[in-house]
Scaffold this motif. Structure first.
Motif, PDB file in Angstrom:
ATOM      1  N   LEU A  79       8.876  12.686   1.941  1.00  0.00           N
ATOM      2  CA  LEU A  79       8.380  11.396   1.430  1.00  0.00           C
ATOM      3  C   LEU A  79       9.443  10.780   0.523  1.00  0.00           C
ATOM      4  O   LEU A  79      10.111  11.518  -0.224  1.00  0.00           O
ATOM      5  CB  LEU A  79       7.127  11.606   0.581  1.00  0.00           C
ATOM      6  N   PRO A  80       9.596   9.465   0.588  1.00  0.00           N
ATOM      7  CA  PRO A  80      10.485   8.845  -0.410  1.00  0.00           C
ATOM      8  C   PRO A  80       9.864   8.981  -1.796  1.00  0.00           C
ATOM      9  O   PRO A  80       8.653   9.202  -1.929  1.00  0.00           O
ATOM     10  CB  PRO A  80      10.543   7.378   0.027  1.00  0.00           C
ATOM     11  N   ARG A 158       3.904   1.018   3.560  1.00  0.00           N
ATOM     12  CA  ARG A 158       4.181   2.456   3.535  1.00  0.00           C
ATOM     13  C   ARG A 158       5.201   2.844   4.605  1.00  0.00           C
ATOM     14  O   ARG A 158       6.065   3.685   4.390  1.00  0.00           O
ATOM     15  CB  ARG A 158       2.877   3.236   3.725  1.00  0.00           C
ATOM     16  N   THR A 159       5.092   2.218   5.752  1.00  0.00           N
ATOM     17  CA  THR A 159       6.035   2.572   6.819  1.00  0.00           C
ATOM     18  C   THR A 159       7.473   2.204   6.419  1.00  0.00           C
ATOM     19  O   THR A 159       8.430   2.795   6.907  1.00  0.00           O
ATOM     20  CB  THR A 159       5.688   1.837   8.125  1.00  0.00           C
ATOM     21  N   GLY A 161       8.574   2.712   3.568  1.00  0.00           N
ATOM     22  CA  GLY A 161       8.999   3.689   2.557  1.00  0.00           C
ATOM     23  C   GLY A 161       8.529   3.351   1.161  1.00  0.00           C
ATOM     24  O   GLY A 161       9.027   3.905   0.188  1.00  0.00           O
ATOM     25  N   TRP A 168       1.620   9.375  -3.632  1.00  0.00           N
ATOM     26  CA  TRP A 168       2.596  10.465  -3.521  1.00  0.00           C
ATOM     27  C   TRP A 168       1.965  11.788  -3.964  1.00  0.00           C
ATOM     28  O   TRP A 168       2.053  12.805  -3.292  1.00  0.00           O
ATOM     29  CB  TRP A 168       3.764  10.071  -4.423  1.00  0.00           C
ATOM     30  N   ASP A 464      15.766  -5.000  -2.819  1.00  0.00           N
ATOM     31  CA  ASP A 464      14.601  -4.191  -2.436  1.00  0.00           C
ATOM     32  C   ASP A 464      13.379  -5.064  -2.171  1.00  0.00           C
ATOM     33  O   ASP A 464      12.461  -4.665  -1.451  1.00  0.00           O
ATOM     34  CB  ASP A 464      14.274  -3.175  -3.534  1.00  0.00           C
ATOM     35  N   LEU A 468      12.055  -3.432   0.939  1.00  0.00           N
ATOM     36  CA  LEU A 468      10.820  -2.653   0.841  1.00  0.00           C
ATOM     37  C   LEU A 468       9.559  -3.509   0.904  1.00  0.00           C
ATOM     38  O   LEU A 468       8.529  -3.069   1.387  1.00  0.00           O
ATOM     39  CB  LEU A 468      10.815  -1.833  -0.450  1.00  0.00           C
TER      40      LEU A 468
END
Ligand code: SF4
Length: 1016
Positions: A79-80, A158-159, A161, A168, A464, A468
């Motif tokens: 997991l990131p 989530r995909t 990251g 988490w 980001d 992201l």
């Protein structure tokens, strides 16, 4: 899960060490895990283990996040890392912008600063494991909608990251049971409660291998009721079967902690409290911190290891500046987690200013800061460092408000530098976030070599938002700058370089579970410790209690803060083994009294056996407020003084005499010059010296004195010294857009009028009826020529305002011309000399001569003789024609022009809106006429005043004169007019100057008459 209870952190720590030793008895390599809330506590547990058991293998102390990371890694789950809060804030911002009609979203849209608080509430809900439906059921519908939108946005990304810490940790909890079986013993230490996600993780670990929770609780004690309630609510069965820890090895007051807040408890006094307890008061945070840290330092000199000493405050925030300054000054080895905003650092701050300057089209003040910044490597181009360094003065002088074009037009070399900066960012085309990231990062590398990594991170985070959050839409440069500013504003840096193994400086939450030899608790003031409850603006206590009841999830109810504060106090008071000190501020820095905390009552109960608040307060030692006494107090309490403190004590103990100065010079030769000045200036009885403007060197300009310089001399000789002798130039007034560059407009009005009158004179219209019609035509053409510069700059920035101001000035100048030309026609003016220079030697009483020169706006030829005209666009016109003001030296221009021109009449003419009858100006504000002195006595009195003033530059003596000129004096910060010894020395000397100000036209035109009047 197994619970072992005791309120004393040291007792729990001993229990933990015994538990680990027991786990190792049969197998020294048996793996043991200790889960703790903080990295600091993890290191602390390792240190205590080494001290107690020597080298121990296979024991790991890990904070929650590291525990989760270990579980995920060993379970093969990739997991990131959890996303940065700043990025999550961006995600939340986007999620709530899509909501229509949501009152919280509307509120945050109007107040973006509230976004951080809203994210805090959502994080708390997600950490607790409270779902949106539970909020809905509790009536918090608007927040439920936001919670759902935010949770759904997180799932969507989530995909890519992006996931937050609760998601988490939940992944780790999912696989924890199978992983934890490999530990032969697991302990949880240092927490009186945990958030829902950590509780889930602990319970999951416990399913694989039993967890022993060392819980700071004494059953039934008010001091630990908060933790007891938590365990009863969430681990009721375990709590019922919990056992008490063995308290053989406790802290100084550990056995008494359960009696805190118990009015029925009867505690025997502790023997020898003087040696193990101290209470002090101070005025302001810095003396309080300084005393605590100096005592700590003295304890290390006495042999206590620095890491065994802690200075603790409920929160370090009110002490941050004081701690920073004391640690830097005393060069103390301190291990503090004290952070300050990244923007406080010079380079990030200046780089953001540069971005803001480019985004806002180079506003003057910000741009000047950028240009003189030593932290930005701005290419100087042809401007050179000196010109850029003077940007403040030059841009004020040029009347720049903002606008790259205005800079280029008024200051071309500086403008070229700004054009280069502008082009590097190329801010016009909108770009995606990664596009902005690339441009800003490149300029950052170029202009700020060695920028802090945190600033580079913030710039990377710009990208980001696209990578992201998936937002690839182009945004304007201005919006990207705003986003970067918000990112930087939420970024902190260590304010102190932590020195591991140094004296611990902690807030009470960081101190949880830690134990020391010596503990000093700062800030026992009302409202500071205990802290008052603060309700969450987005989720009230009623809803929180209902959600907790309905879901069974551990959600904080803010009104329970009082019980939590009791828990925290007990934990800090129990963390010291040999010595406890407390302190509070009896007054703030400005001397305003501050109330002490009621927690002192409990401390008195703990230390003295009775809750005698008044007794404890009365017995507290006061750190003196006076610098000398404070240093002496530090010396007697700790035996430690810095060299500069020794100098200060010597200085403050001595008299202001040469003997003291010589002692101080020996201690610190660098102070020699400063001492000379102090000896000269601090004496009431001495004579005026070189620090009083008595430079002793005559000042005599080759061409004589300009009329304006003599006006400065008449206003205040010291001001004249600064301005006309030293030529210290005051900064021009900053151009105020609301005044439409009045200063520059004023200068241009002179040029405009010169052209109008010159044209009229050349065409033979001056002095003729109907001249105004011709003047209007000339004005139409001349207006553009003379007013075009200010118009261009302010018109671009403030078009409406500029139009209004232009109209005002045009109307006022037209009104002036109409009246003035009519008067000239009536006076029979025959011609004019414009912008003409005059120079003459004036004979002074007593035989002296004074050469004076001046530039006169106009001299009209009339049948009755010449008439001088002087235009003024601001100021008091009437005073300029007032004979008493002339005698006093405060209105010299009209009489000097009269003398320079051999006796012409002088008219001071008000021009502009301030002198426009349509804006309410009366005759006194429009024209002042001076035809010469009515009598020889007045003329002699004036020349005498001129002689008194002219004598100062000849002697090189420039007294100060506390008078009306002080109100707008640019040199006030360099002037000691309010310094009592200086004022006393001046009072005894320069009687002539003071008596000038008492002259009057009717009764005392000369000094003899002024003094004669006194005698009478
Ligand atoms: S503040 Fe007043 S006394 Fe001082 S220099 Fe200025 S005008 Fe003179």
């Amino acid at each position: 899960m197994r619970l072992i209870l005791h309120p004393d952190p040291r007792t729990l720590e001993s229990e933990l060490l015994r538990g680990i030793a027991a786990a190792k008895e049969t197998d020294p390599f048996a793996p043991v895990l200790v889960i703790v809330p903080t990295i600091r506590l993890a290191r602390h547990v390792e240190r205590r283990l080494a001290e107690r058991l020597g080298p121990v293998a296979a024991v790991e102390a890990l904070p929650y996040r590291t525990t989760a990371r270990r579980i995920l890694r060993e379970a093969g789950v990739a997991l990131p890392e959890p996303a940065d809060a700043r990025l999550l804030e961006g995600l939340l911002d986007r999620a709530i912008r899509r909501l229509r009609g949501n009152p919280i979203a509307a509120f945050v849209a109007k107040r973006p600063a509230a976004l951080g608080s809203l994210l805090g509430t959502l994080r708390e809900l997600r950490e607790a494991g409270v779902r949106p439906e539970a909020l809905d059921a509790a009536g918090a519908r608007a927040l439920a909608e936001i919670h759902a939108a935010y949770t759904s946005a997180l799932s969507e990304r989530r995909t890519a990251g992006l996931l937050d810490e609760p998601a988490w940790i939940a992944e780790a909890a999912r696989v924890a049971a199978s992983h934890s079986a490999r530990w032969s013993a697991i302990f949880h230490h240092g927490a009186y409660e945990v958030v829902g996600m950590h509780l889930d993780l602990l319970l999951a670990i416990d399913r694989g291998s039993e967890v022993t929770w060392l819980a700071p609780v004494a059953r039934g004690s008010r001091a630990t009721q908060y933790a007891e309630d938590f365990f009863l609510r969430h681990l009721g069965d375990c709590f019922a079967s919990a056992r008490a820890a063995d308290s053989a090895d406790g802290s100084l007051f550990g056995s008494r902690l359960a009696s805190l807040y118990d009015e029925t408890a009867a505690l025997p006094p502790v023997a020898g409290t003087d040696a193990c307890f101290a209470a002090t008061t101070a005025q302001g945070p810095e003396p309080e911190v300084e005393h605590a840290l100096r005592v700590a330092l003295s304890r290390t000199v006495a042999g206590v290891a620095p890491c065994e000493i802690a200075v603790v405050a409920r929160s370090l925030e009110p002490y941050a500046a004081a701690i920073e300054s004391v640690v830097a000054r005393d060069r103390l080895p301190v291990h503090a987690q004290l952070s300050g905003p990244l923007r406080r650092e010079s380079a990030p701050r200046d780089f953001l200013l540069l971005l803001r300057a480019v985004a806002d089209d180079f506003p003057r003040a910000i741009t000047c800061e950028v240009l003189r910044s030593p932290h930005l490597r701005v290419p100087e181009g042809e401007a050179g460092a000196e010109t850029l360094g003077r940007a403040e003065a030059l841009s004020r002088g040029a009347g720049i408000v903002l606008g790259l074009e205005a800079w280029e037009e008024a200051l071309p070399e500086t403008g070229a530098v700004l054009r280069d900066l502008h082009d590097r960012f190329d801010p016009t085309p909108p770009r995606s976030d990664t596009g902005h990231e690339a441009v800003v990062a490149a300029v950052l590398e170029d202009l700020v070599p060695g920028a802090p990594e945190a600033l580079r991170d913030a710039v990377r985070m710009l990208g980001d938002f696209e990578r992201l959050l998936g937002d690839a839409a182009p945004v304007a440069f201005e919006a990207a700058v705003g986003r970067l500013e918000r990112l930087v504003d939420r970024t902190n840096l260590d304010a102190i370089d932590p020195s591991p193994g140094g004296i611990a400086v902690l807030d009470a939450m960081q101190a949880r579970g830690l134990t020391f030899d010596d503990v000093h608790l700062l800030g026992l003031n009302a409202g500071v410790f205990p802290r008052g409850p603060r309700e969450d603006p987005f989720l009230g206590d009623e809803a929180r209690a209902e959600i907790r009841r309905a879901t069974g999830r551990p959600l904080a109810v803010k009104r329970e803060a009082e019980a939590e504060e009791r828990q925290i106090l007990a934990s800090v008071l129990g963390s010291g083994r040999s010595r406890l000190a407390v302190s509070w501020q009896r007054a703030d820095v400005s001397g305003r009294a501050r109330a002490s905390s009621l927690a002192l009552r409990e401390i008195a109960r703990l230390v003295r056996g009775a809750p005698d608040l008044a007794g404890l307060r009365d017995s507290a030692a006061a750190v003196p407020s006076h610098p000398r006494e404070r240093i002496l107090h530090l010396a007697s309490d700790t035996g430690l003084l810095r060299p500069d403190e020794a100098v200060l004590v010597t200085t403050l103990y001595g008299k202001a005499d040469e003997a003291t100065a010589s002692r101080v010079r020996t201690l610190d030769p660098a102070l020699a010059d400063g001492l000379e000045m102090l000896l000269d200036t601090e004496s009431f009885g001495g004579r005026l010296g070189r620090y009083d403007g008595r430079v002793g060197r005559p000042f005599s300009p080759e061409r004589g004195f300009a009329v304006t310089a003599l006006e400065h001399l008449g206003a205040c000789p010291l001001q004249f010294f600064f301005r006309d002798v030293l030529r210290v130039r005051e900064l021009d007034e900053e151009t105020d857009p609301y005044e439409a560059e009045a200063r520059e407009v004023g200068a241009r009005v002179h040029d405009l009028l010169r052209e109008v009158y010159a044209s009229l004179d050349a065409a033979g219209w001056l002095g003729r009826k109907g001249a105004y019609g011709r003047a209007e035509e000339i004005l139409d053409g001349a207006w553009e020529r003379h007013m075009v510069l200010p118009r261009a700059r302010s018109a671009a920035a403030f078009p409406v305002l500029h139009r209004l101001e232009s109209r005002r000035w045009r109307r006022a100048i037209a009104a002036f011309l109409r009246d003035d030309l009519a008067r000239l026609a009536a006076a029979g003016v025959e011609g004019a000399e414009l912008e003409t220079a005059r120079e003459r030697e004036i004979a002074l009483p007593g035989g002296g001569r004074l050469r004076v020169h001046g530039r006169i706006d106009r001299i009209l030829r009339t049948a009755a003789g010449p008439v001088i005209g002087e235009y003024k666009t601001a100021g008091d016109i009437a005073r300029r024609g007032d004979v008493t003001a002339m005698l006093r030296g405060t209105a010299l221009q009209a009489p000097l022009y009269h003398l320079l021109s051999g006796g012409a009449a002088v008219e001071v003419l008000g021009v502009g809106p301030d002198h426009d009858p349509e804006e309410g100006a009366d005759d006194k504000e429009r024209i002042a006429r001076f035809d010469g002195f009515d009598s020889d006595a007045l003329r002699e009195g004036f020349l005498e005043s001129l002689g008194v003033l002219a004598a100062f530059p000849r002697r090189g003596a420039y007294p100060l004169l506390d008078d009306v000129a002080c109100r707008w004096c640019a040199y006030a910060s360099a002037c000691r007019k309010d310094h009592a010894p200086t004022a006393a020395r001046h009072e005894r000397e320069d009687a002539d100057l003071r008596d000038l100000r008492r002259k009057s036209k009717s009764k005392a035109p000369t000094l003899a008459r002024v003094r004669g009047k006194d005698v009478a």
